[in-house]
Design a protein around this motif. Structure first.
Motif, PDB file in Angstrom:
ATOM      1  N   LYS A   1       0.856  -1.180   0.000  1.00  0.00           N
ATOM      2  CA  LYS A   1       0.000   0.000   0.000  1.00  0.00           C
ATOM      3  C   LYS A   1       0.894   1.232   0.000  1.00  0.00           C
ATOM      4  O   LYS A   1       1.774   1.355   0.842  1.00  0.00           O
ATOM      5  CB  LYS A   1      -0.896   0.003   1.232  1.00  0.00           C
ATOM      6  N   SER A   2       0.674   2.134  -0.936  1.00  0.00           N
ATOM      7  CA  SER A   2       1.476   3.357  -1.054  1.00  0.00           C
ATOM      8  C   SER A   2       2.956   3.025  -1.145  1.00  0.00           C
ATOM      9  O   SER A   2       3.763   3.494  -0.358  1.00  0.00           O
ATOM     10  CB  SER A   2       1.219   4.290   0.131  1.00  0.00           C
ATOM     11  N   ILE A   3       3.325   2.227  -2.121  1.00  0.00           N
ATOM     12  CA  ILE A   3       4.691   1.743  -2.229  1.00  0.00           C
ATOM     13  C   ILE A   3       5.650   2.795  -2.775  1.00  0.00           C
ATOM     14  O   ILE A   3       5.298   3.593  -3.633  1.00  0.00           O
ATOM     15  CB  ILE A   3       4.753   0.477  -3.104  1.00  0.00           C
ATOM     16  N   GLU A   4       6.837   2.803  -2.217  1.00  0.00           N
ATOM     17  CA  GLU A   4       7.953   3.606  -2.708  1.00  0.00           C
ATOM     18  C   GLU A   4       9.044   2.610  -3.083  1.00  0.00           C
ATOM     19  O   GLU A   4       9.472   1.801  -2.267  1.00  0.00           O
ATOM     20  CB  GLU A   4       8.450   4.556  -1.628  1.00  0.00           C
ATOM     21  N   LEU A   5       9.493   2.646  -4.311  1.00  0.00           N
ATOM     22  CA  LEU A   5      10.493   1.729  -4.845  1.00  0.00           C
ATOM     23  C   LEU A   5      11.675   2.568  -5.312  1.00  0.00           C
ATOM     24  O   LEU A   5      11.497   3.478  -6.116  1.00  0.00           O
ATOM     25  CB  LEU A   5       9.895   0.951  -6.015  1.00  0.00           C
TER      26      LEU A   5
END
Length: 85
Positions: A8-12
């Motif tokens: 959920k609400s990923i930052e990569l």
């Protein structure tokens, strides 16, 4: 270790130098193999972690969270990276 299939609400992002050293040390990969791998950090509300890849491509779209080869799914590449070596 925790396996998360949907974030959920990923930052990569590529790991910082400090994070990359920690990830590579943890992996046990010797000095000669380190240039072939890309340490990637995943951060989200549902959990954070890291991945050691040979290349990484982030895509937007599609219904299959694992990814599929189906050509009927509309996908857009939003980030792609490979090790410099």
């Amino acid at each position: 270790m925790q396996l998360v299939q949907q974030y959920k609400s990923i930052e990569l992002c590529s790991a910082s130098e400090t994070e990359a050293e920690e990830i590579l040390d943890f992996s046990g990969i010797g000095p000669s193999g380190r240039e072939l791998h890309l340490p990637v950090v995943l951060r989200s509300r549902s959990g954070s972690g890291f991945v050691l890849c040979r290349s990484v491509t982030a895509e937007r779209g599609g219904e299959d969270p694992v990814g599929s080869e189906a050509e009927d799914e509309e996908r857009t590449v939003i980030w792609s990276s490979r090790p410099r070596a």
